[in-house]
Motif scaffolding. Sequence first.
Motif, PDB file in Angstrom:
ATOM      1  N   LYS A 181     -99.864  19.858-104.038  1.00 47.38           N
ATOM      2  CA  LYS A 181     -98.470  20.043-104.218  1.00 47.38           C
ATOM      3  C   LYS A 181     -97.697  19.649-102.709  1.00 47.38           C
ATOM      4  N   ARG A 182     -96.239  19.548-102.737  1.00 48.82           N
ATOM      5  CA  ARG A 182     -95.696  19.427-101.786  1.00 48.82           C
ATOM      6  C   ARG A 182     -94.320  20.065-101.737  1.00 48.82           C
ATOM      7  N   THR A 183     -93.993  20.879-100.736  1.00 43.16           N
ATOM      8  CA  THR A 183     -92.951  21.667-100.759  1.00 43.16           C
ATOM      9  C   THR A 183     -91.936  21.229 -99.766  1.00 43.16           C
ATOM     10  N   ILE A 184     -90.538  21.095 -99.907  1.00 44.88           N
ATOM     11  CA  ILE A 184     -89.495  20.762 -98.895  1.00 44.88           C
ATOM     12  C   ILE A 184     -88.391  21.929 -98.925  1.00 44.88           C
ATOM     13  N   HIS A 185     -87.978  22.420 -97.909  1.00 44.52           N
ATOM     14  CA  HIS A 185     -86.854  23.336 -97.828  1.00 44.52           C
ATOM     15  C   HIS A 185     -85.689  22.570 -97.759  1.00 44.52           C
ATOM     16  N   VAL A 186     -84.899  22.635 -98.746  1.00 36.60           N
ATOM     17  CA  VAL A 186     -83.712  21.536 -98.914  1.00 36.60           C
ATOM     18  C   VAL A 186     -82.386  22.431 -98.707  1.00 36.60           C
ATOM     19  N   PRO A 187     -81.448  21.741 -97.937  1.00 32.30           N
ATOM     20  CA  PRO A 187     -80.189  22.410 -97.916  1.00 32.30           C
ATOM     21  C   PRO A 187     -79.260  22.754 -99.099  1.00 32.30           C
ATOM     22  N   ASN A 188     -79.348  21.950 -99.938  1.00 29.27           N
ATOM     23  CA  ASN A 188     -78.792  22.288-101.555  1.00 29.27           C
ATOM     24  C   ASN A 188     -79.505  21.658-102.635  1.00 29.27           C
ATOM     25  N   VAL A 189     -79.434  21.938-103.604  1.00 22.49           N
ATOM     26  CA  VAL A 189     -80.130  21.354-105.066  1.00 22.49           C
ATOM     27  C   VAL A 189     -79.282  20.419-105.528  1.00 22.49           C
ATOM     28  N   THR A 190     -78.967  19.252-105.211  1.00 22.20           N
ATOM     29  CA  THR A 190     -78.529  18.077-106.100  1.00 22.20           C
ATOM     30  C   THR A 190     -79.222  17.084-106.426  1.00 22.20           C
ATOM     31  N   ALA A 191     -78.510  15.992-107.129  1.00 16.96           N
ATOM     32  CA  ALA A 191     -79.120  14.668-107.190  1.00 16.96           C
ATOM     33  C   ALA A 191     -79.493  13.937-106.149  1.00 16.96           C
ATOM     34  N   ALA A 192     -78.285  14.055-105.294  1.00 22.07           N
ATOM     35  CA  ALA A 192     -78.192  13.139-104.018  1.00 22.07           C
ATOM     36  C   ALA A 192     -79.114  13.889-102.637  1.00 22.07           C
ATOM     37  N   THR A 193     -79.754  15.112-103.089  1.00 16.54           N
ATOM     38  CA  THR A 193     -80.709  15.680-102.178  1.00 16.54           C
ATOM     39  C   THR A 193     -82.194  15.424-102.827  1.00 16.54           C
ATOM     40  N   LEU A 194     -82.205  15.702-103.949  1.00 14.67           N
ATOM     41  CA  LEU A 194     -83.691  15.797-104.637  1.00 14.67           C
ATOM     42  C   LEU A 194     -83.839  14.290-104.894  1.00 14.67           C
ATOM     43  N   GLY A 195     -82.855  13.455-105.228  1.00 16.76           N
ATOM     44  CA  GLY A 195     -83.498  12.287-105.294  1.00 16.76           C
ATOM     45  C   GLY A 195     -84.232  11.326-104.333  1.00 16.76           C
ATOM     46  N   PRO A 196     -83.832  11.114-103.259  1.00 15.70           N
ATOM     47  CA  PRO A 196     -84.514  10.401-102.189  1.00 15.70           C
ATOM     48  C   PRO A 196     -86.028  11.058-101.870  1.00 15.70           C
TER      49      PRO A 196
END
Length: 320
Positions: A181-196
Amino acid sequence: MASAILNQPHFQDEGKAREYLEALRWPQGTVCPHCGVIGTAYKLEGTKHRPGLYKCKDCREQFTVTVGTVFERSKIALNVWLQAVHLMCASKKGISAKQLERMLGVTYKTAWFMSHRIREAMTADPKNLLGGPGSSGIVEADETYWGSATAEDGTKYPAKTGGGYSPKMKIFSLVERQGVKRTIHVPNVTAATLGPILKSQVAQSARLMTDEASYYKSIGKHFASHESVNHSKYEYTRGDVTSNTAESSFAILKRGLVGTFHSVSEQHLQRYAHEFDFKWNTRTSLGYNDAMRTDEALKGITGKRLTYRRISWSAAQTHF
């Protein structure tokens, strides 16, 4: 069980702890942290030299087994460090700094800093794409939310804004079926953020499985297949298509955040996520026990340093 394990010599004696760590880090002979040469160093004996000191025949530099690790320059006895690593690795839902303070006989500030150093050791260096050859080929992706996010100026949002709840911290996880498993704290949940993130962490040959969220639709085209379940219609599994594995991993993470740590700031959330990823990736169903998990964490201490300045103690005194 834990107390019986902690009765072992390397948890009770600093010299034995050093020998244990040397055998674990240097199975092929001493490795000079300055020049990288293997097996040419000799031990400096006598009262003038501190215990465990070596000198490299090639570069002539001196070193111990803790040089170049998260334990370097620590005044805490090495056997106490090993106790702390074992306690964190044996606690499925985490162990608080206050509990470490009581069990190790150190100050709270010391226990807090030790726990963050150990989390640094638990942080993996991803080398392989998830869902690639040798795996199940299935990767589940899902997101969850925790606590209260911080505004750009560093201040906390009020408990409620405009009649609704305050923005929460966003956590995105990729879980390989029967794997890691790999977990990332992201600033927002959007295609632009999650895609890369998905493209850099998941093999194109993988089967991607998600819920029905719209931001996965464009991303899913990058992989061999993208299959989803529709939670809004109470669909949670269809054949082998599900995101339940990712969701169950979130349940363990949140039990730790709520029940053990109580308050985790956005500044440190990623490091806590690394700790729970490490435990998931070394879980019992993959063949690990507490001792093996501890050894894996100790193997990760190399090449990592963490100072008070980097983790800003004064900004995180709300941790329990």
